[in-house]
Motif scaffolding. Structure first.
Motif, PDB file in Angstrom:
ATOM      1  N   SER A 113     123.784   4.385  14.022  1.00  0.00           N
ATOM      2  CA  SER A 113     124.096   3.144  14.718  1.00  0.00           C
ATOM      3  C   SER A 113     125.535   2.722  14.422  1.00  0.00           C
ATOM      4  O   SER A 113     126.275   2.350  15.329  1.00  0.00           O
ATOM      5  N   LYS A 114     125.915   2.816  13.174  1.00  0.00           N
ATOM      6  CA  LYS A 114     127.277   2.442  12.771  1.00  0.00           C
ATOM      7  C   LYS A 114     128.300   3.390  13.418  1.00  0.00           C
ATOM      8  O   LYS A 114     129.311   2.944  13.967  1.00  0.00           O
ATOM      9  N   GLU A 115     128.012   4.695  13.361  1.00  0.00           N
ATOM     10  CA  GLU A 115     128.918   5.674  13.963  1.00  0.00           C
ATOM     11  C   GLU A 115     129.037   5.471  15.463  1.00  0.00           C
ATOM     12  O   GLU A 115     130.140   5.517  16.017  1.00  0.00           O
ATOM     13  N   ILE A 116     127.908   5.249  16.122  1.00  0.00           N
ATOM     14  CA  ILE A 116     127.908   5.052  17.579  1.00  0.00           C
ATOM     15  C   ILE A 116     128.726   3.820  17.946  1.00  0.00           C
ATOM     16  O   ILE A 116     129.536   3.854  18.880  1.00  0.00           O
ATOM     17  N   LYS A 117     128.523   2.742  17.196  1.00  0.00           N
ATOM     18  CA  LYS A 117     129.288   1.515  17.471  1.00  0.00           C
ATOM     19  C   LYS A 117     130.790   1.740  17.302  1.00  0.00           C
ATOM     20  O   LYS A 117     131.589   1.259  18.103  1.00  0.00           O
ATOM     21  N   GLU A 118     131.161   2.479  16.260  1.00  0.00           N
ATOM     22  CA  GLU A 118     132.587   2.764  16.028  1.00  0.00           C
ATOM     23  C   GLU A 118     133.166   3.616  17.154  1.00  0.00           C
ATOM     24  O   GLU A 118     134.263   3.333  17.650  1.00  0.00           O
ATOM     25  N   ILE A 119     132.446   4.656  17.559  1.00  0.00           N
ATOM     26  CA  ILE A 119     132.924   5.531  18.633  1.00  0.00           C
ATOM     27  C   ILE A 119     132.996   4.756  19.940  1.00  0.00           C
ATOM     28  O   ILE A 119     133.985   4.866  20.688  1.00  0.00           O
ATOM     29  N   MET A 170     132.316   7.367  27.938  1.00  0.00           N
ATOM     30  CA  MET A 170     131.390   7.088  26.823  1.00  0.00           C
ATOM     31  C   MET A 170     130.459   8.277  26.606  1.00  0.00           C
ATOM     32  O   MET A 170     130.219   8.683  25.464  1.00  0.00           O
ATOM     33  N   THR A 171     129.923   8.840  27.685  1.00  0.00           N
ATOM     34  CA  THR A 171     129.001   9.973  27.586  1.00  0.00           C
ATOM     35  C   THR A 171     129.675  11.166  26.922  1.00  0.00           C
ATOM     36  O   THR A 171     129.082  11.819  26.059  1.00  0.00           O
ATOM     37  N   VAL A 172     130.906  11.453  27.281  1.00  0.00           N
ATOM     38  CA  VAL A 172     131.630  12.571  26.672  1.00  0.00           C
ATOM     39  C   VAL A 172     131.852  12.297  25.183  1.00  0.00           C
ATOM     40  O   VAL A 172     131.611  13.165  24.342  1.00  0.00           O
ATOM     41  N   ASN A 173     132.278  11.098  24.852  1.00  0.00           N
ATOM     42  CA  ASN A 173     132.574  10.779  23.446  1.00  0.00           C
ATOM     43  C   ASN A 173     131.319  10.653  22.579  1.00  0.00           C
ATOM     44  O   ASN A 173     131.380  10.845  21.371  1.00  0.00           O
ATOM     45  N   LEU A 174     130.192  10.340  23.196  1.00  0.00           N
ATOM     46  CA  LEU A 174     128.946  10.167  22.435  1.00  0.00           C
ATOM     47  C   LEU A 174     127.972  11.319  22.670  1.00  0.00           C
ATOM     48  O   LEU A 174     126.785  11.196  22.372  1.00  0.00           O
ATOM     49  N   THR A 179     120.533  12.174  23.510  1.00  0.00           N
ATOM     50  CA  THR A 179     119.539  13.235  23.699  1.00  0.00           C
ATOM     51  C   THR A 179     119.258  13.365  25.189  1.00  0.00           C
ATOM     52  O   THR A 179     119.097  12.390  25.897  1.00  0.00           O
ATOM     53  N   LYS A 180     119.231  14.605  25.640  1.00  0.00           N
ATOM     54  CA  LYS A 180     118.952  14.871  27.039  1.00  0.00           C
ATOM     55  C   LYS A 180     117.456  15.040  27.232  1.00  0.00           C
ATOM     56  O   LYS A 180     116.801  15.704  26.462  1.00  0.00           O
TER      57      LYS A 180
END
Length: 181
Positions: A113-119, A170-174, A179-180
């Protein structure tokens, strides 16, 4: 006084005569010397007490029956105790595993969650100004496309373009966190 001495002497004789055999018999059933000793001693006391109340026709048979019953009681108790300990161990194991799973998930979720928010925040900063404004109004302030278009003075199609552009970046960076299905 004389009667007490005679009873005491009878117990000593009883002990000398039957202790070794009752101990060996008990040990053959429970396989633990200390327990066999306790069973043999208790059985001898039961025999002695019975002999003080009534005539015992076959002291040896009576004694061995008492030894056998006490040994069986001991073994049954051990079986129940073993099941109880195993159930506690199993319960503790399940609780521990559940706790570990919860901690693993919680730590992983917090970390991700923290990593996703930062990215996401860094990605948002890198977007062109208008795309960033549209995305923030759409996703953070939850405005619909028409309201965003009115507020920013662009068309609804322009809003859709900027949202699509932001979502692609966002999709490319995350990509490692999405999960697909």
């Amino acid at each position: 006084m004389m009667e007490q001495v005679q009873v005491k002497q009878n117990f000593n004789e009883l002990f000398k005569e039957y202790h070794q055999r009752s101990f060996l018999f008990a040990r053959s059933l429970v396989h633990i010397n200390e327990v066999a000793e306790d069973i043999a001693s208790e059985a001898l006391i039961v025999l002695w007490e019975r002999m003080n109340v009534e005539i015992v026709q076959s002291p040896k048979s009576f004694l061995f029956r008492v030894v056998k019953n006490k040994a069986l009681d001991y073994l049954k108790h051990q079986k129940v105790l073993k099941r109880f300990v195993e159930s506690i161990d199993e319960w503790n194991g399940k609780q521990l595993q559940q706790h570990m799973n919860t901690l693993d998930k919680r730590d992983e979720e917090v970390l991700f969650s923290k990593e996703i928010k930062e990215i996401a925040a860094k990605t948002l900063e890198c977007l062109p100004k208008k795309t960033r404004e549209v995305f923030v109004l759409s996703r953070h302030q939850h405005l619909c496309g028409k309201k965003i278009a009115e507020e920013l003075g662009i068309t609804v199609k322009g809003v859709e373009y900027h949202i699509t552009k932001a979502l692609k970046v966002m999709t490319v960076n995350l990509k490692d966190y999405i999960t697909k299905v």
